[in-house]
Design an enzyme around this catalytic site. Structure first.
Site, short mmCIF file in Angstrom:
data_model
loop_
_atom_site.label_atom_id
_atom_site.label_comp_id
_atom_site.label_asym_id
_atom_site.label_seq_id
_atom_site.Cartn_x
_atom_site.Cartn_y
_atom_site.Cartn_z
N SER A 208 0.84 -1.18 0.00
CA SER A 208 0.00 0.00 0.00
C SER A 208 0.89 1.25 0.00
O SER A 208 1.72 1.42 -0.89
CB SER A 208 -0.95 -0.03 1.20
OG SER A 208 -1.93 0.98 1.10
N ASP A 276 -16.68 -15.34 -14.71
CA ASP A 276 -16.01 -16.37 -13.92
C ASP A 276 -15.53 -17.54 -14.77
O ASP A 276 -14.43 -18.06 -14.61
CB ASP A 276 -16.95 -16.86 -12.81
CG ASP A 276 -16.31 -17.88 -11.88
OD1 ASP A 276 -15.11 -18.17 -12.03
OD2 ASP A 276 -17.01 -18.40 -10.99
N ASP A 279 -11.97 -18.69 -17.78
CA ASP A 279 -10.75 -19.50 -17.71
C ASP A 279 -11.06 -21.00 -17.72
O ASP A 279 -10.16 -21.82 -17.51
CB ASP A 279 -9.94 -19.15 -16.47
CG ASP A 279 -10.69 -19.40 -15.17
OD1 ASP A 279 -11.93 -19.61 -15.23
OD2 ASP A 279 -10.05 -19.37 -14.10
N ASP A 283 -15.22 -20.99 -10.22
CA ASP A 283 -14.69 -21.11 -8.86
C ASP A 283 -14.89 -19.85 -8.02
O ASP A 283 -14.30 -19.71 -6.96
CB ASP A 283 -13.19 -21.45 -8.91
CG ASP A 283 -12.39 -20.43 -9.73
OD1 ASP A 283 -12.99 -19.47 -10.23
OD2 ASP A 283 -11.16 -20.61 -9.85
N ASP A 431 -8.33 -5.44 -5.78
CA ASP A 431 -8.02 -4.42 -4.77
C ASP A 431 -9.04 -3.29 -4.86
O ASP A 431 -9.18 -2.66 -5.91
CB ASP A 431 -6.61 -3.88 -5.03
CG ASP A 431 -6.08 -3.00 -3.92
OD1 ASP A 431 -6.89 -2.34 -3.24
OD2 ASP A 431 -4.85 -2.95 -3.74
N HIS A 482 -7.11 -5.71 -0.97
CA HIS A 482 -5.99 -4.79 -0.75
C HIS A 482 -4.96 -5.39 0.19
O HIS A 482 -5.19 -5.47 1.40
CB HIS A 482 -6.50 -3.47 -0.19
CG HIS A 482 -5.44 -2.43 -0.04
ND1 HIS A 482 -4.61 -2.05 -1.07
CD2 HIS A 482 -5.04 -1.70 1.03
CE1 HIS A 482 -3.77 -1.13 -0.65
NE2 HIS A 482 -4.01 -0.91 0.62
#
Length: 564
Positions: A208, A276, A279, A283, A431, A482
């Site tokens: 951060s 989702d 790929d 999941d 994030d 984050h």
């Protein structure tokens, strides 16, 4: 009592100078160091460090701490510590500076290395113990490191407090870069004096605001550290603060635009339904959000408003959050927007309910950072109103005043590369504090800086990427918030990977991350060096990292799985 001769090294901007400390009190070199008496006992040696005298530095604490539980000046008691020498002090490089630092050094079983940990938000205190993905001083000591940290040049128990900056430009410089550098220099001098030898390697570890500090060190002071971990770096600080107010205006400029946190699960469900499975695995994680083109218009309320739909004004606000701050006249991107797929407060610590929407209008963490920045650092007006920020005209003035001090965006890392230094960057794709695309953008600029004189074909791109990956690698973490948290595998050991790279020459080809539920690992995945992504090899559990490999986009070749 007869005094002993004592040898130590001085570290000044990366230059090590041998200095002989004579019993007569004479000193050669740039520092004046008071005499040490009877340094044969470890405990006495630690306490004797109080007599050290460095330029514009005062040591306030030099105490031996026994093994066990230690109660630091702030925060909860920390158990399981080895015996260590605790040194605290104050550095005042200017008349308005007051940089506090702490250094903890193992009394035995020192690994011969130095580590410095970063801070968070506006600093003001110490991270004695790790938390929220941020490293702590105590954790370094447990791993055998002499470990230091700084308060960034001002004291405050509130990480969101920026009132210290009002009318204090030197303290803003201390926060921007000077405090970390001064701490690195003085702490390593003390390590030299305590152990009688210089650290074999020095590392910086931050996430951060600490990630910003990490890249600032790499760019401004490449001699300070051999290895640097820059997690979720807030390195384009001025534009990040603009982005915070962009989200604030989007959700609060019109009270009807506010998105209640109770609607976040519906947004996440719709985003996952759209992307989702891209790929090949369903999941609950979007593996590569850059390939997700989620259209939130499917959430428009068709009838009465409910928690499962958005009003027209809420939909406009959501689109602004996803798009990121822009100049409305030129279309220029000021700061990237946030990635879809983990908005819901049910998906772990640090989601949108903390950072972007808050649990009520006005209490989001982003606003607790952006508003103090503009009120105290930029406009120097405690009454400043977020509604007055103009994204078309104010950004240039903000950058002119503060970017040279606060931003760490220089892609030229040749100084660190030339001395063999290494950097591991990482960022959670989801994030909600610092848009993850900002790290990708910076890394791609570093790659571009490796190609002077070359063309722009695929072959030249690969040469530039290889040059870049010789000294800096970026790992993007799907489903991670984050610095930590989120539905994706979010527990990993970047320091171990960096040690292997710096000390053994083994570059990290992948780093295994784990997801824990109730303290038990229920999923693991490899984090891959950008631009590679983790690809399921087609057999075995999709919850085991061994069944994935890191493959570059467009490369369908299946490689044998391996772990690092």
């Amino acid at each position: 009592m007869k005094q002993r001769k004592f040898r130590f090294k001085i570290t000044t901007r990366g230059v090590h100078t041998n200095v002989k400390r004579l019993s007569s009190g004479a000193t050669t070199g740039v520092l004046a160091v008071l005499a040490f008496s009877s340094l044969s006992a470890r405990a006495e040696n630690c306490e004797s460090l109080a007599a050290l005298a460095f330029p514009h530095t005062t040591i306030t604490v030099a105490a031996s701490i026994p093994a066990g539980t230690f109660a630091p000046p702030t925060g909860a008691p920390i158990p399981g510590l080895p015996a260590f020498c605790r040194v605290a002090g104050v550095i005042k490089p200017t008349s308005d500076s007051n940089i506090r630092f702490e250094l903890w050094m193992p009394s035995a079983a020192w690994n011969g290395k130095y580590q410095q940990v970063g801070n968070a938000t506006f600093g003001g205190s110490f991270f004695y113990a790790a938390g929220g993905g941020l490293p702590g001083i105590a954790d370094g000591v447990k791993r055998g490191y002499a470990t230091a940290g700084t308060d960034d040049g001002h004291a405050s128990n509130d990480l969101n407090d920026a009132t210290w900056a009002l009318g204090h430009p030197e303290r803003v410089i201390d926060f921007g870069y000077r405090a970390v550098h001064e701490t690195a220099e003085k702490a390593k001098m003390i390590v030299d004096a305590f152990y009688g030898v210089h650290p074999t390697h020095s590392y910086f570890n931050g996430c951060s605001s600490g990630g910003r500090e990490a890249l600032m060190e790499a760019q401004r002071f490449p001699d300070d550290f051999d290895g640097i971990i820059a997690g979720a770096p807030a390195n384009k600080w001025t534009h990040l603060m603009v982005a915070h107010v962009w989200d604030e205006q989007a959700t609060l400029g019109n009270p009807a635009s506010y998105i209640p946190f109770t609607k976040l699960p519906a947004i996440t469900t719709a985003a996952l339904a759209a992307c989702d499975a891209q790929d090949g695995i369903v999941d609950g994680i979007i593996n590569d959000p850059q390939q997700c083109h989620f259209d939130p218009s499917s959430l428009m309320c068709g009838g009465a408003e409910s928690a499962s739909c958005l009003t027209p004004l809420q939909l406009v606000a959501l689109r602004k959050i996803y798009s990121g701050a822009r100049n409305s006249r030129t279309g220029e991107q000021i700061f990237p927007g946030y990635m879809p797929g983990a908005e819901s407060f049910k998906l772990g610590r640090g989601s949108w309910s903390l950072w972007i929407t808050g649990t009520a209008p006005g209490n989001a963490q982003q606003f607790s950072e952006g508003n103090p920045f503009f009120a105290n650092m930029m406009f120097e007006d405690p009454t400043w109103d977020f509604r007055t920020l103009n994204f078309d005209t104010d950004v240039a003035a903000i950058d002119a005043k503060l970017a040279p001090v606060l931003n760490a965006t220089d892609p030229d890392l040749s100084g660190l590369d030339a001395r063999g230094g290494k950097i591991i960057m990482y960022h959670g794709w989801n994030d909600p504090a610092i848009a993850s695309k900002s790290s990708v953008d910076y890394y791609e600029r570093v790659i571009a800086a490796q190609r002077p004189g070359m063309g722009h074909g695929h072959g030249e791109d690969q040469v530039a990427l290889r040059r870049t990956q010789d000294f800096i690698r970026l790992f993007m973490a799907p489903g991670v918030n984050h610095c930590a948290g989120g539905p994706g595998p979010n527990t990993f050991d970047m320091l171990r990977a960096l040690e292997a790279w710096v000390e053994g020459g083994t570059a990290p080809e992948k780093i295994v991350a784990s997801h824990l539920s109730n303290g038990v690992v229920d999923r693991s995945r490899p984090l891959c060096p950008y631009p590679q992504v983790a690809v399921y090899l087609g057999s075995g559990s999709t919850d085991e990292a061994a069944n994935f490999d890191c493959i570059a986009p467009g490369d369908n070749a299946q490689r044998s799985p391996s772990t690092h």
